[in-house]
Design an enzyme around this catalytic site. Sequence first.
Site, PDB file in Angstrom:
ATOM      1  N   ASP A  32       0.844  -1.185   0.000  1.00 20.71           N
ATOM      2  CA  ASP A  32       0.000   0.000   0.000  1.00 20.71           C
ATOM      3  C   ASP A  32       0.883   1.239   0.000  1.00 20.71           C
ATOM      4  OD1 ASP A  32      -2.456   1.149  -0.202  1.00 20.71           O
ATOM      5  OD2 ASP A  32      -2.899   1.118   1.931  1.00 20.71           O
TER       6      ASP A  32
ATOM      7  N   HIS B 191      -4.218  13.672   1.022  1.00 18.06           N
ATOM      8  CA  HIS B 191      -4.449  12.822   2.196  1.00 18.06           C
ATOM      9  C   HIS B 191      -3.231  12.877   3.122  1.00 18.06           C
ATOM     10  CE1 HIS B 191      -5.640   9.349   4.634  1.00 18.06           C
ATOM     11  NE2 HIS B 191      -4.462   8.806   4.378  1.00 18.06           N
TER      12      HIS B 191
ATOM     13  N   GLU C 140     -10.935   3.670   3.609  1.00 17.20           N
ATOM     14  CA  GLU C 140      -9.936   4.441   2.864  1.00 17.20           C
ATOM     15  C   GLU C 140     -10.233   4.258   1.386  1.00 17.20           C
ATOM     16  OE1 GLU C 140      -5.886   3.601   4.208  1.00 17.20           O
ATOM     17  OE2 GLU C 140      -6.138   5.241   5.638  1.00 17.20           O
TER      18      GLU C 140
ATOM     19  N   GLU D 182      -9.305   4.054  -2.118  1.00 17.07           N
ATOM     20  CA  GLU D 182      -8.060   3.807  -2.857  1.00 17.07           C
ATOM     21  C   GLU D 182      -8.376   3.165  -4.200  1.00 17.07           C
ATOM     22  OE1 GLU D 182      -4.760   2.127  -0.904  1.00 17.07           O
ATOM     23  OE2 GLU D 182      -5.403   2.695   1.112  1.00 17.07           O
TER      24      GLU D 182
ATOM     25  N   GLN E 293      -4.430   1.976  15.317  1.00 17.14           N
ATOM     26  CA  GLN E 293      -3.265   2.490  14.582  1.00 17.14           C
ATOM     27  C   GLN E 293      -2.472   3.510  15.402  1.00 17.14           C
ATOM     28  OE1 GLN E 293      -4.427   4.007  10.731  1.00 17.14           O
ATOM     29  NE2 GLN E 293      -2.367   4.681  10.179  1.00 17.14           N
TER      30      GLN E 293
ATOM     31  N   TYR F 134       1.490   2.169  15.892  1.00 20.94           N
ATOM     32  CA  TYR F 134       2.198   2.371  14.624  1.00 20.94           C
ATOM     33  C   TYR F 134       3.650   2.802  14.759  1.00 20.94           C
ATOM     34  CZ  TYR F 134       2.455   7.458  14.068  1.00 20.94           C
ATOM     35  OH  TYR F 134       2.790   8.774  14.179  1.00 20.94           O
TER      36      TYR F 134
ATOM     37  N   LYS G 292      -4.804  -2.361  10.111  1.00 19.47           N
ATOM     38  CA  LYS G 292      -5.114  -2.492   8.695  1.00 19.47           C
ATOM     39  C   LYS G 292      -5.324  -3.932   8.255  1.00 19.47           C
ATOM     40  CE  LYS G 292      -3.713   1.854   7.446  1.00 19.47           C
ATOM     41  NZ  LYS G 292      -4.462   2.791   6.586  1.00 19.47           N
TER      42      LYS G 292
ATOM     43  N   SER H 246      -9.264  -6.063   3.789  1.00 22.09           N
ATOM     44  CA  SER H 246      -9.211  -5.073   2.708  1.00 22.09           C
ATOM     45  C   SER H 246     -10.171  -5.575   1.634  1.00 22.09           C
ATOM     46  CB  SER H 246      -7.803  -4.944   2.121  1.00 22.09           C
ATOM     47  OG  SER H 246      -6.859  -4.693   3.143  1.00 22.09           O
TER      48      SER H 246
ATOM     49  N   THR I  59      -4.833   6.351   0.205  1.00 23.19           N
ATOM     50  CA  THR I  59      -6.091   7.091   0.198  1.00 23.19           C
ATOM     51  C   THR I  59      -5.982   8.301  -0.720  1.00 23.19           C
ATOM     52  OG1 THR I  59      -6.392   6.407   2.470  1.00 23.19           O
ATOM     53  CG2 THR I  59      -7.803   8.187   1.682  1.00 23.19           C
TER      54      THR I  59
END
Lengths: 435, 435
Positions: A136, A143, A209, A211, A250, A254, A263, A267, A370
């Site tokens: 990703d 963004h 998100e 995408e 997150q 992170y 995440k 997806s 995003t």
Amino acid sequence: MTETTIETDFTHDPDAKSWVESANGHPAFPVQNLPLGIFSPKDGGARGGIAIGDMILDLADIAGLLELEAATAARLAGQSTLNDLLDRGADSLRALRQGVFKLLTDDDKKTAVEPALHKAKDCKLHVPVTVGDYTDFYSGIHHAENIGALFRPDNPLLPNYKYVPIGYHGRSSSIRLSGVDVKRPSGQKKPPEDGAQPPFGPSARLDYELEMAIWVGKGNALGHPIPIGEAEEHIAGISILNDWSARDIQAWEYQPLGPFLAKNFHSSISPWIVTIDALAPFRTAQPARPEGDPKPLDYLFDERDQATGAFGITMEVFIATEKMRQDGDEPHRLSTGPMTAMYWTAAQLVAHHSVGGCNLRSGDLLGTGTLTSGDEGGEGSLIELTEGGKKSITLPNGETRTFLEDGDEVIITAFAEKDGFARIGLGECRAVITG
Amino acid sequence: MTETTIETDFTHDPDAKSWVESANGHPAFPVQNLPLGIFSPKDGGARGGIAIGDMILDLADIAGLLELEAATAARLAGQSTLNDLLDRGADSLRALRQGVFKLLTDDDKKTAVEPALHKAKDCKLHVPVTVGDYTDFYSGIHHAENIGALFRPDNPLLPNYKYVPIGYHGRSSSIRLSGVDVKRPSGQKKPPEDGAQPPFGPSARLDYELEMAIWVGKGNALGHPIPIGEAEEHIAGISILNDWSARDIQAWEYQPLGPFLAKNFHSSISPWIVTIDALAPFRTAQPARPEGDPKPLDYLFDERDQATGAFGITMEVFIATEKMRQDGDEPHRLSTGPMTAMYWTAAQLVAHHSVGGCNLRSGDLLGTGTLTSGDEGGEGSLIELTEGGKKSITLPNGETRTFLEDGDEVIITAFAEKDGFARIGLGECRAVITG
């Protein structure tokens, strides 16, 4: 060269009609699109197909009506994933596209082809490839600015952003097709004060998100980078991607190595791969990389990019809460924006990914990150729309949202349109949140 | 549970002898080990085998000599990857181990089994599974402290470290078997001053990372976390991992989403999966999680961990420069340390990975992260040994190194030994750097 293709390739003729009547004027799948996917007909196993109007064409079934490379490609599509077909490369996908276009626009072929058509509503769709690796990127500069500003108001973009196509490895095991419910993840969240035990429970800041998914076609060998000038030959096509994110998980996990459990729980991707060839008429300049910004390093520089490096695709995100669906309300549009919000082109993402020697494989998924347009109403995630959750959104029926609630359905659609060409669509990527 | 297994399981008998004579007293592969791998004999395709002394046993070939679950497992091992065997779960691997142990220790079986044995030196070894996803953790607390101190001398460990098993997704496409050369990656590096164009070229700070590989056995379904008490049933075994790292590329690219090209050009693994059962006698307490540290959150807490959560495996890293190899010098040991440098147990890594619903699949690879012992001579990477590249190392022949140079070979070995049990080895993970 893209420009030549548009002028000489009969598959972009806006006046072309198919004998599959539902295709003519279809908002997503006219004969000028011909996207690839994997489907199961009512009475059979998974196999490769092409969406045409309200129908799906079984590719292996019509291989005998095609010639040379197109026939080979159609036979490869007879498997339960498209990896082998994509690995055969751009020329093969083009031959297949042209061959199928001829069959579907030639009335004399109707009798021979018709038995290979299945009503889409009777078919089951599948993830079109085995995704070996999912990467990703973070190419949506607006963004990146918005998210950066939540953490660093004075300095939203880090110094590497305009040089390095920032990306990270995602999780391939949890990629699911549009339509599969998303289970809200539980996890640790930031403690209320330093040194306190972190609370654990269901994410209270679940977000979508917006995408786009770029599918790798032909791969490269380990240690052999893909030059920027050849990068597009390694791209098969584009779909819609929703990289669901748990913002509270997150925020706590992170650092220092990036997002992980926030995440990797799910997806969603749309079922159809719209090929690079189908998108050729919609190539456009890169408005997201303004004059005065640093020139890309040599390995990322292609002089064609300033004119045609980007794809003129429009994306839209809608929400339909459980109440809205029960009441029969139309989904409410949360945002819309163009794919040109990418600071880097798809080709630059491929060249960068492989420049250190990393090998890409057919069916690998590159998320754009995003995509937020930079204009109001173009926010690609709720964390942007609600300014970090501080401001709630009021829906037409009076319901409010800061983040997603159980029962909410998020629907992303995308299309490309331009004067002088038939409009094509990418279909939709939708899923309902469950508790 | 484990303690019972050691006492009642005849496969841990230190006095057991095999009729495969090279196995008796073998430093790595006595009959008490029986690690799983994929090999091709001189005249055949890839298939599953077990290392025994200097030989490899073809598992599918002896399936007919086994019973019930052991026979089923041996047949599954007849494929070119071990994924299906590992997916069958811990009980199946145990049945196979016990069945093979009986065959190899019973002189009456020699005639029947011997045709299935191949000389290891005549065989080619392969990556034992198709790695669906590769996750690299950061569980080596002394490494995290050392690396953190380079960036934040006053505050090396971030506040989440003792609560969250920090990890990130790695790249599965570039995992290669021990012995495959590593091509030095090129990439962008941090500019000499803010705002300057970043230099591009071959990494000048190429490093190894001493890690262990934990292989997922039976997977879990998306949305169904693995409880900590069941986590070990989802672990098949352990190998050696070297997660090669380009420190200069990493320093420029890693914010805000973590390492990407700095790691994804190559990761090396050793060929043999030493099963959890083979390691049972070497279970030990977790010295890396000292008294007074926060108690793990409930989903990470298993009361057995304080006594037996860790594996008493000793690891060693050696270097052999091109000159050393030409001169016939022995490889020089750079460091040694125990796998107990992990702050989190393997079971905790599995429970954490899946707690938000992420699905693990058989053959997924969990890297421990770099394991540094905390004592001098126990540094798991050159960046630690050379204090960020500031101090060079002098090798016995007078050559010096801060980071790896072309022609350098890095060799990692690991073994477990304990009074009252046969020593077992994990083999080695080695590779030469090329320009």
